[in-house]
Design an enzyme around this catalytic site. Structure first.
Site, PDB file in Angstrom:
ATOM      1  N   ASP A  94      -0.058  -3.900   6.287  1.00 36.29           N
ATOM      2  CA  ASP A  94      -0.715  -3.420   7.508  1.00 36.29           C
ATOM      3  C   ASP A  94      -2.160  -3.903   7.603  1.00 36.29           C
ATOM      4  O   ASP A  94      -3.005  -3.244   8.223  1.00 36.29           O
ATOM      5  CB  ASP A  94      -0.707  -1.880   7.543  1.00 36.29           C
ATOM      6  N   HIS A 119       4.842  -4.849  10.650  1.00 38.86           N
ATOM      7  CA  HIS A 119       5.227  -4.181  11.903  1.00 38.86           C
ATOM      8  C   HIS A 119       5.360  -5.175  13.043  1.00 38.86           C
ATOM      9  O   HIS A 119       4.640  -6.174  13.082  1.00 38.86           O
ATOM     10  CB  HIS A 119       4.189  -3.121  12.311  1.00 38.86           C
ATOM     11  N   ASP A 135       5.823   4.593   5.128  1.00 44.78           N
ATOM     12  CA  ASP A 135       6.681   3.623   5.820  1.00 44.78           C
ATOM     13  C   ASP A 135       6.703   2.272   5.102  1.00 44.78           C
ATOM     14  O   ASP A 135       7.232   1.291   5.618  1.00 44.78           O
ATOM     15  CB  ASP A 135       6.280   3.478   7.296  1.00 44.78           C
ATOM     16  N   HIS A 136       6.115   2.226   3.880  1.00 45.06           N
ATOM     17  CA  HIS A 136       6.157   1.024   3.045  1.00 45.06           C
ATOM     18  C   HIS A 136       6.746   1.305   1.665  1.00 45.06           C
ATOM     19  O   HIS A 136       7.018   0.369   0.913  1.00 45.06           O
ATOM     20  CB  HIS A 136       4.749   0.428   2.909  1.00 45.06           C
ATOM     21  N   HIS A 151      -7.429  -0.918   5.674  1.00 45.91           N
ATOM     22  CA  HIS A 151      -6.414   0.011   6.210  1.00 45.91           C
ATOM     23  C   HIS A 151      -6.266   1.199   5.259  1.00 45.91           C
ATOM     24  O   HIS A 151      -6.293   2.352   5.655  1.00 45.91           O
ATOM     25  CB  HIS A 151      -5.109  -0.746   6.381  1.00 45.91           C
ATOM     26  N   HIS A 191       0.844  -1.207   0.000  1.00 46.00           N
ATOM     27  CA  HIS A 191       0.000   0.000   0.000  1.00 46.00           C
ATOM     28  C   HIS A 191       0.871   1.246   0.000  1.00 46.00           C
ATOM     29  O   HIS A 191       2.087   1.151   0.089  1.00 46.00           O
ATOM     30  CB  HIS A 191      -1.014  -0.013   1.154  1.00 46.00           C
ATOM     31  N   HIS A 230       1.383   3.911   1.992  1.00 45.46           N
ATOM     32  CA  HIS A 230       1.940   4.662   3.128  1.00 45.46           C
ATOM     33  C   HIS A 230       3.466   4.759   3.039  1.00 45.46           C
ATOM     34  O   HIS A 230       4.138   3.823   2.632  1.00 45.46           O
ATOM     35  CB  HIS A 230       1.517   4.028   4.454  1.00 45.46           C
TER      36      HIS A 230
END
Ligand code: ZN
Ligand code: FE
Length: 271
Positions: free
Chosen positions: A146, A184, A75-76, A129, A71, A73
């Site tokens: 996530d 995570h 942090d990905h 998410h 996805h 975001h």
């Protein structure tokens, strides 16, 4: 299963056709590197940043060939552009999210999964998410970003509880021994919440003991398995009718699975 021949900051898990290397990144992210046996493919899943991927490639003595994102975001995806510059690798992500994925080359979907030599990859569309979240299944390995966590699930930033519930049901339908490589390390705090929601679950009690020991030894609790998540994850427990009846009775709500799931998700947001 955990090999120690690499740096201590990388854990490696053998599967029949590939090895999964698990790299801790940022504060609590995992980046995965999938190393195929039958080809030169070395695939990064959700590179939160570039530096740890470069270091791992160096250790393995191989260049990165592909990136797959679950996805949009940051942090990905934050490592996408830099790694593409370093390795000229190909980036795959969901067609619906193409405008939000830095450096995307090839748009994929459940109907058109990534084609990478040496790996048999399928895509599961799991909105909730985010609206464009996907998961990748490669043999008995699930890369779910996530959507599903150890004893938890992602927050509903762009989706509805009904969408997330349907998405989690798709993942729960995978074989019980499927390894869950989520993005995570949130398991211990998730387990603290799970115990409040599901106080009479002896498998959950056992998991708390096991996962605490892992964290005390500085080891990841991830991967878990689909079977473990179905038995102990409070967001999958509504698939069990007896759990629903007990939980709904206590809360004074309807005992259908979606109502129970929605209540648990809301409760977690304020835990
Ligand atoms: Zn996210
Ligand atoms: Fe994330």
């Amino acid at each position: 299963m955990i090999e120690s021949r690499y740096a201590s900051c990388m854990w490696s898990y053998r599967h029949e056709h590939f090895t999964v290397h698990q790299l801790p990144a940022l504060r609590d992210n995992f980046i995965y590197l999938i190393e195929a046996y039958a080809s030169d493919a070395l695939v990064a899943v959700d590179p939160a940043e570039a530096v740890s991927v470069r270091r791992a490639c160096k250790l393995l003595g191989k260049p990165l060939t592909h990136i797959i994102n679950t996805h949009h975001h940051w942090d990905h995806t934050d490592g996408n552009t830099e790694l593409k510059k370093n390795f000229n690798c190909r980036i795959f992500a969901y067609q619906q999210d193409a405008s939000r994925i830095p450096g995307i080359d090839i748009k994929v979907s459940a109907a058109t999964p990534p084609v990478i030599d040496g790996l048999h990859i399928s895509v599961v569309e799991v909105p909730g998410h985010t609206s464009g979240h996907i998961a990748y299944v490669i043999d008995d390995a699930l890369f779910c970003g996530d959507t599903l966590f150890g004893a938890g699930c992602g927050r509903l930033f762009e989706g509805t509880p009904a969408q997330m519930w349907q998405s989690l049901n798709k993942l729960a339908a995978l074989p019980a021994q499927t390894k869950v490589y989520c993005a995570h390390e949130y398991t211990l705090p998730n387990l603290a919440f799970a115990r409040v929601v599901d106080p009479d679950n002896s498998e959950l009690d056992q998991r708390v003991v096991t996962d605490r020991q892992k964290r005390e030894a500085d080891e990841p609790t991830i991967p878990s398995t689909i079977g473990m998540e179905k038995a102990t994850n409070p967001f999958l427990r509504p698939m069990n009718q007896r759990f629903c009846e007990a939980y709904a009775g206590e809360r004074g709500i309807a005992h259908d699975a979606l109502t129970v799931f929605t209540d648990i998700r809301l409760k977690k947001d304020h835990f």
